[in-house]
Scaffold this active site. Structure first.
Site, PDB file in Angstrom:
ATOM      1  NE  ARG A   1      62.125 124.679  66.717  1.00 53.51           N
ATOM      2  CZ  ARG A   1      62.962 123.750  67.143  1.00 53.51           C
ATOM      3  NH1 ARG A   1      62.666 123.044  68.202  1.00 53.51           N
ATOM      4  NH2 ARG A   1      64.091 123.500  66.517  1.00 53.51           N
TER       5      ARG A   1
ATOM      6  NE  ARG B   1      63.483 111.026  61.518  1.00 53.28           N
ATOM      7  CZ  ARG B   1      64.655 111.169  60.891  1.00 53.28           C
ATOM      8  NH1 ARG B   1      64.682 111.520  59.622  1.00 53.28           N
ATOM      9  NH2 ARG B   1      65.789 110.962  61.519  1.00 53.28           N
TER      10      ARG B   1
ATOM     11  CD  GLU C   1      60.760 106.547  56.721  1.00 50.03           C
ATOM     12  OE1 GLU C   1      60.197 107.503  56.143  1.00 50.03           O
ATOM     13  OE2 GLU C   1      61.997 106.421  56.819  1.00 50.03           O
TER      14      GLU C   1
ATOM     15  CG  HIS D   1      64.550 107.973  55.238  1.00 48.30           C
ATOM     16  ND1 HIS D   1      63.840 107.939  56.397  1.00 48.30           N
ATOM     17  CD2 HIS D   1      65.523 108.904  55.444  1.00 48.30           C
ATOM     18  CE1 HIS D   1      64.357 108.788  57.270  1.00 48.30           C
ATOM     19  NE2 HIS D   1      65.383 109.396  56.701  1.00 48.30           N
TER      20      HIS D   1
HETATM   21  C1  GLV Z   1      67.993 110.954  58.248  1.00 48.35           C
HETATM   22  O1  GLV Z   1      66.827 110.972  58.123  1.00 48.35           O
HETATM   23  C2  GLV Z   1      68.683 111.621  59.309  1.00 48.35           C
HETATM   24  O2  GLV Z   1      68.034 112.089  60.263  1.00 48.35           O
HETATM   25  O3  GLV Z   1      69.907 111.686  59.247  1.00 48.35           O
END
Ligand code: GLV
Length: 321
Positions: free
Chosen positions: A177, A239, A268, A286
């Site tokens: 950004r 994410r 997920e 994850h």
């Molecule tokens: C894991 O995905 C976190 O955001 O810590």
């Protein structure tokens, strides 16, 4: 009387013990996944919650919980928490930044290396009993050393990933950004700022480490995948939802990019079953921050925040002061 809290998911027992010094603790060491209504029922009358990124903290929940004062999340990403709603209901919210930067950057490299060098695909082949000779062209993949690394999202984790590329003699380009300072760019292996389109066209390996928001939804979709080199790899460490998984599946199937490494998925722990039909994707559940030491540090940092926040102090990682 000690304030009552809910520890929403299973956690290290010693952290529960720490919390019990300060609070009446309701725990969930069986790690039951509560529905939104079950979560609301469990949180009734509680002053605090130690939650994870899988708990949705929104107006619908908060309006049922007039006693709630604080939600401490054990994650750096906080797209599951509606901060405006928390503020409107007088609820402090916190996350766990910093403590996972290096571990998550390590895992970004694990996924990048495994994806480019086809580690899991080759292992499945070996385990499947197919290895009966060596061949010059088995499991050829792109090189990592000497290539161009494109990082989208150049926060603390992105910069830690960039620093590691020095040993691989790589060129780093990044999109963010806002542009980093000259000094930060220098420390990030002389990273050079690029537009998203330029980065996608030039990078041999693209890593996504940006936070999820409505603005970053489908940062990588069909149009962006078309800009990538057919030999390029894509790693999503950030994410689910940052990548359009359906578009990615099509690109992988048609070999429009070489391969992908994914630690996060849309919806997920459910994920698009077509990923399982593709050989050119490395799939992990994850776990980017999952080193023993880092997960303990995250749990303790969430506990620090809750203890501070519920004793009238400023939580160290207060998101909505
Ligand atoms: C894991 O995905 C976190 O955001 O810590």
């Amino acid at each position: 009387m000690k304030p009552a809290i809910l520890v929403v998911r299973a956690i290290f027992p010693e952290v529960l013990e720490r919390l019990s010094v300060h609070f009446e603790v309701e725990s969930n060491q069986d790690d039951v996944i509560f529905s939104p209504s079950e979560l609301a029922a469990r949180l009734k009358g509680k002053a605090g919650a130690l939650a994870t990124a899988s708990a949705r903290i929104n107006t619908e929940l908060l309006q049922q919980l007039p006693d709630l004062k604080m939600v401490a999340s054990m994650a750096v990403g906080y797209d599951n928490i509606d901060l405006a709603a928390c503020t409107a209901h007088g609820v402090k919210a916190s996350n766990t930044p910093e403590v996972l930067n290096e571990t998550t950057a390590d895992f970004g490299w694990a996924l990048l290396m495994a994806t480019a060098r086809r580690v899991t695909e080759a292992e499945h082949w070996l385990r499947g009993g197919q290895w009966n000779k060596w061949r010059y062209d088995y499991f050829l993949g792109p090189d990592v050393h000497g290539s161009t690394l494109g990082i989208i999202g150049m926060g603390r984790i992105g910069q830690a990933i960039a620093r590691r590329s020095l040993g691989f003699n790589m060129k780093v380009i990044y999109h963010n950004r806002s542009r980093l300072s000259t000094e930060q760019e220098l420390h990030a292996n002389h990273a050079q700022y690029a537009s998203k389109e330029e980065l996608l066209g030039k990078a041999d390996h693209v890593i996504l480490v940006l936070p999820y928001s409505a603005a970053s939804h489908h940062t990588i979709g069909e149009a962006e995948l078309k800009l990538m080199k057919p030999t390029a790899t894509l790693v999503n460490l950030a994410r689910g939802g940052i990548v359009d998984d359906v578009a990615l599946i099509a690109a992988l199937r048609e070999k429009r990019i070489a391969a992908a490494g994914l630690d996060v998925f849309e919806n997920e722990p459910k994920f698009h079953s077509d990923f399982l039909t593709l050989k050119n994707v490395v799939l992990t559940p994850h776990i980017a921050s999952a080193s023993e030491a880092t997960r303990r540090a995250m749990a303790n940092r969430a506990a620090d925040n809750l203890i501070a926040g519920l004793s009238g102090q400023n939580p160290p990682d207060w998101l909505n002061p």
